[in-house]
Design a protein around this motif. Structure first.
Motif, PDB file in Angstrom:
ATOM      1  N   PRO A 105      49.707  49.471  63.777  1.00 48.92           N
ATOM      2  CA  PRO A 105      50.029  50.060  62.456  1.00 48.92           C
ATOM      3  C   PRO A 105      50.804  51.266  62.450  1.00 48.92           C
ATOM      4  CG  PRO A 105      47.943  51.036  63.924  1.00 48.92           C
ATOM      5  CD  PRO A 105      48.580  49.857  64.601  1.00 48.92           C
ATOM      6  N   GLY A 106      51.279  51.681  63.600  1.00 54.94           N
ATOM      7  CA  GLY A 106      52.384  52.715  63.394  1.00 54.94           C
ATOM      8  C   GLY A 106      51.841  54.140  63.974  1.00 54.94           C
ATOM      9  N   THR A 107      53.077  54.913  64.357  1.00 54.11           N
ATOM     10  CA  THR A 107      52.764  56.381  64.619  1.00 54.11           C
ATOM     11  C   THR A 107      53.822  57.137  63.814  1.00 54.11           C
ATOM     12  OG1 THR A 107      52.191  56.109  66.875  1.00 54.11           O
ATOM     13  CG2 THR A 107      53.329  58.307  66.144  1.00 54.11           C
ATOM     14  N   ARG A 108      53.175  57.775  62.812  1.00 56.71           N
ATOM     15  CA  ARG A 108      54.047  58.609  61.934  1.00 56.71           C
ATOM     16  C   ARG A 108      54.568  59.755  62.636  1.00 56.71           C
ATOM     17  NH1 ARG A 108      56.799  57.666  57.719  1.00 56.71           N
ATOM     18  NH2 ARG A 108      55.008  56.464  56.752  1.00 56.71           N
ATOM     19  N   LEU A 109      55.785  59.854  62.916  1.00 55.23           N
ATOM     20  CA  LEU A 109      56.382  61.261  63.837  1.00 55.23           C
ATOM     21  C   LEU A 109      57.038  62.054  62.662  1.00 55.23           C
ATOM     22  CD1 LEU A 109      56.996  62.304  66.489  1.00 55.23           C
ATOM     23  CD2 LEU A 109      59.264  60.834  66.612  1.00 55.23           C
ATOM     24  N   THR A 110      56.874  63.595  63.123  1.00 60.80           N
ATOM     25  CA  THR A 110      57.582  64.307  62.466  1.00 60.80           C
ATOM     26  C   THR A 110      58.176  65.510  63.164  1.00 60.80           C
ATOM     27  OG1 THR A 110      56.114  64.300  60.591  1.00 60.80           O
ATOM     28  CG2 THR A 110      57.435  66.228  60.661  1.00 60.80           C
ATOM     29  N   VAL A 111      59.499  65.782  63.289  1.00 63.26           N
ATOM     30  CA  VAL A 111      60.255  66.432  64.002  1.00 63.26           C
ATOM     31  C   VAL A 111      60.680  67.855  63.237  1.00 63.26           C
ATOM     32  CG1 VAL A 111      61.991  66.682  65.870  1.00 63.26           C
ATOM     33  CG2 VAL A 111      61.108  64.623  65.264  1.00 63.26           C
TER      34      VAL A 111
ATOM     35  N   ILE B  30      69.099  30.068  61.827  1.00 66.54           N
ATOM     36  CA  ILE B  30      68.116  30.837  62.328  1.00 66.54           C
ATOM     37  C   ILE B  30      67.217  29.924  62.894  1.00 66.54           C
ATOM     38  CG2 ILE B  30      68.370  32.231  60.308  1.00 66.54           C
ATOM     39  CD1 ILE B  30      65.723  30.882  59.099  1.00 66.54           C
ATOM     40  N   TYR B  31      66.248  30.548  63.889  1.00 70.26           N
ATOM     41  CA  TYR B  31      65.281  29.787  64.722  1.00 70.26           C
ATOM     42  C   TYR B  31      63.776  29.800  63.796  1.00 70.26           C
ATOM     43  CZ  TYR B  31      62.346  28.446  68.499  1.00 70.26           C
ATOM     44  OH  TYR B  31      61.622  27.795  69.471  1.00 70.26           O
ATOM     45  N   ASN B  32      63.293  30.820  63.447  1.00 61.53           N
ATOM     46  CA  ASN B  32      62.112  30.785  62.615  1.00 61.53           C
ATOM     47  C   ASN B  32      62.415  32.016  61.584  1.00 61.53           C
ATOM     48  OD1 ASN B  32      60.939  29.254  64.342  1.00 61.53           O
ATOM     49  ND2 ASN B  32      60.095  31.132  65.416  1.00 61.53           N
ATOM     50  N   LEU B  33      61.385  31.875  60.391  1.00 60.16           N
ATOM     51  CA  LEU B  33      61.453  32.600  59.193  1.00 60.16           C
ATOM     52  C   LEU B  33      59.931  33.148  59.142  1.00 60.16           C
ATOM     53  CD1 LEU B  33      60.937  33.207  56.153  1.00 60.16           C
ATOM     54  CD2 LEU B  33      63.521  33.886  57.135  1.00 60.16           C
ATOM     55  N   GLN B  34      59.784  34.490  59.194  1.00 59.98           N
ATOM     56  CA  GLN B  34      58.542  35.137  59.160  1.00 59.98           C
ATOM     57  C   GLN B  34      58.482  35.806  57.878  1.00 59.98           C
ATOM     58  OE1 GLN B  34      57.415  36.738  62.810  1.00 59.98           O
ATOM     59  NE2 GLN B  34      55.269  37.261  62.091  1.00 59.98           N
ATOM     60  N   TRP B  35      57.216  35.900  57.143  1.00 56.40           N
ATOM     61  CA  TRP B  35      56.944  36.636  56.130  1.00 56.40           C
ATOM     62  C   TRP B  35      55.777  37.661  56.347  1.00 56.40           C
ATOM     63  CZ3 TRP B  35      58.996  37.074  51.217  1.00 56.40           C
ATOM     64  CH2 TRP B  35      60.014  35.990  50.896  1.00 56.40           C
ATOM     65  N   PHE B  36      55.864  38.905  56.192  1.00 61.09           N
ATOM     66  CA  PHE B  36      55.057  39.901  56.374  1.00 61.09           C
ATOM     67  C   PHE B  36      54.784  40.711  55.061  1.00 61.09           C
ATOM     68  CE2 PHE B  36      55.729  40.492  60.866  1.00 61.09           C
ATOM     69  CZ  PHE B  36      56.901  39.701  61.051  1.00 61.09           C
ATOM     70  N   ARG B  37      53.640  41.379  55.166  1.00 57.90           N
ATOM     71  CA  ARG B  37      53.180  42.269  53.909  1.00 57.90           C
ATOM     72  C   ARG B  37      53.144  43.692  54.785  1.00 57.90           C
ATOM     73  NH1 ARG B  37      47.936  42.011  50.746  1.00 57.90           N
ATOM     74  NH2 ARG B  37      48.144  44.441  50.546  1.00 57.90           N
ATOM     75  N   GLN B  38      53.640  44.878  53.917  1.00 57.64           N
ATOM     76  CA  GLN B  38      53.335  46.113  54.596  1.00 57.64           C
ATOM     77  C   GLN B  38      52.945  47.137  53.285  1.00 57.64           C
ATOM     78  OE1 GLN B  38      57.065  48.352  55.678  1.00 57.64           O
ATOM     79  NE2 GLN B  38      55.634  49.583  57.492  1.00 57.64           N
ATOM     80  N   ASP B  39      51.470  47.653  53.636  1.00 55.15           N
ATOM     81  CA  ASP B  39      50.997  48.593  52.693  1.00 55.15           C
ATOM     82  C   ASP B  39      51.764  50.024  52.896  1.00 55.15           C
ATOM     83  OD1 ASP B  39      48.457  46.358  53.267  1.00 55.15           O
ATOM     84  OD2 ASP B  39      48.872  46.934  51.124  1.00 55.15           O
ATOM     85  N   PRO B  40      51.705  50.732  51.997  1.00 54.97           N
ATOM     86  CA  PRO B  40      52.462  52.285  52.064  1.00 54.97           C
ATOM     87  C   PRO B  40      51.741  52.874  53.556  1.00 54.97           C
ATOM     88  CG  PRO B  40      51.747  51.921  49.791  1.00 54.97           C
ATOM     89  CD  PRO B  40      51.238  50.746  50.550  1.00 54.97           C
ATOM     90  N   GLY B  41      52.841  53.380  54.230  1.00 56.56           N
ATOM     91  CA  GLY B  41      52.507  54.058  55.466  1.00 56.56           C
ATOM     92  C   GLY B  41      51.676  53.503  56.439  1.00 56.56           C
TER      93      GLY B  41
END
Lengths: 112, 115
Positions: A105-111, B30-41
């Motif tokens: 999920p990540g780490t939100r880093l603020t410096v 290319i070797y593989n192709l991957q699809w992702f989704r990302q929600d904000p933050g």
């Protein structure tokens, strides 16, 4: 279980601090990765560990120091960071058989 | 050097419509192709991996295709829902780093499903 965990979720640090980011996976993956992601940009690869050995270092400044204590754990030690290092730091791991990458999920880093 | 492009950068569609997201890459080796989704933050969620010997993969309402010769991959989303709103990223796997996957990411398509 396709979960990669990261701690902490958020981190605020001064430019003289030393801190560490942690990543863990229990999927038996033998490759683990650190990425840096700035807002509205795709992730940028920083480091790759394969079988617990550093295999790729994308010319990352020495103020970032990775460590892979065992096959399940990955750390990123931070020291003397700059404000421009503020970003979302993502950890990932991948299956040897297919190469499919799974992200934490990540780490939100603020410096400050 | 591999370059991956995703067009459009943003897309808004009404709920229930089918849609296609596009991904183009410059080096067909290319070797593989991957699809992702990302929600904000948030982190990236792997949606589909198409291996080099495959032409498509399906998971639920998602279908991804890969045409290495033309340097294109598409992600088809059927019967879109508001929960599909996210940024979708495609990533090409470098063929010379098997086991230490180097991904080249596209810049993403920000999808908004309008209820």
């Amino acid at each position: 279980d396709t979960e990669v965990t990261q701690t902490p979720k958020h981190l605020v640090m001064g430019m003289t601090n030393k801190k560490s980011l942690k990543c863990e996976q229990h999927m038996g993956h033998r490759a683990m990765y650190w990425y840096k992601q700035k807002a509205k940009k795709p992730p940028e690869l920083m480091f790759v560990y394969s079988y617990e050995k550093l295999s790729i270092n994308e010319s990352v400044p020495s103020r970032f120091s990775p460590e892979c204590p065992n096959s399940s754990l990955l750390n990123l030690h931070l020291h003397a960071l700059q404000p421009e290092d503020s970003a979302l730091y993502l950890c990932a791991s991948s299956q040897v058989e297919t190469g499919e990458q799974f992200f934490g999920p990540g780490t939100r880093l603020t410096v400050l | 050097k591999q370059e991956v492009t995703q067009i459009p950068a943003a897309l808004s569609v009404p709920e229930g419509e089918n849609l296609v997201l596009n991904c183009s890459f410059t080096d067909s080796a290319i070797y593989n192709l991957q699809w992702f989704r990302q929600d904000p933050g948030k982190g990236l969620t792997s949606l589909l991996l198409i291996q080099s010997s495959q032409r498509e993969q399906t998971s639920g309402r998602l279908n991804a295709s890969l045409d290495k010769s033309s340097g294109r991959s598409t992600l088809y989303i059927a019967a879109s829902q508001p929960g599909d709103s996210a940024t979708y990223l495609c990533a090409a796997h470098d063929p010379f780093n098997f086991g230490n996957e180097k991904l080249t990411f596209g810049t993403g398509t920000r999808l908004t499903i309008i209820p």
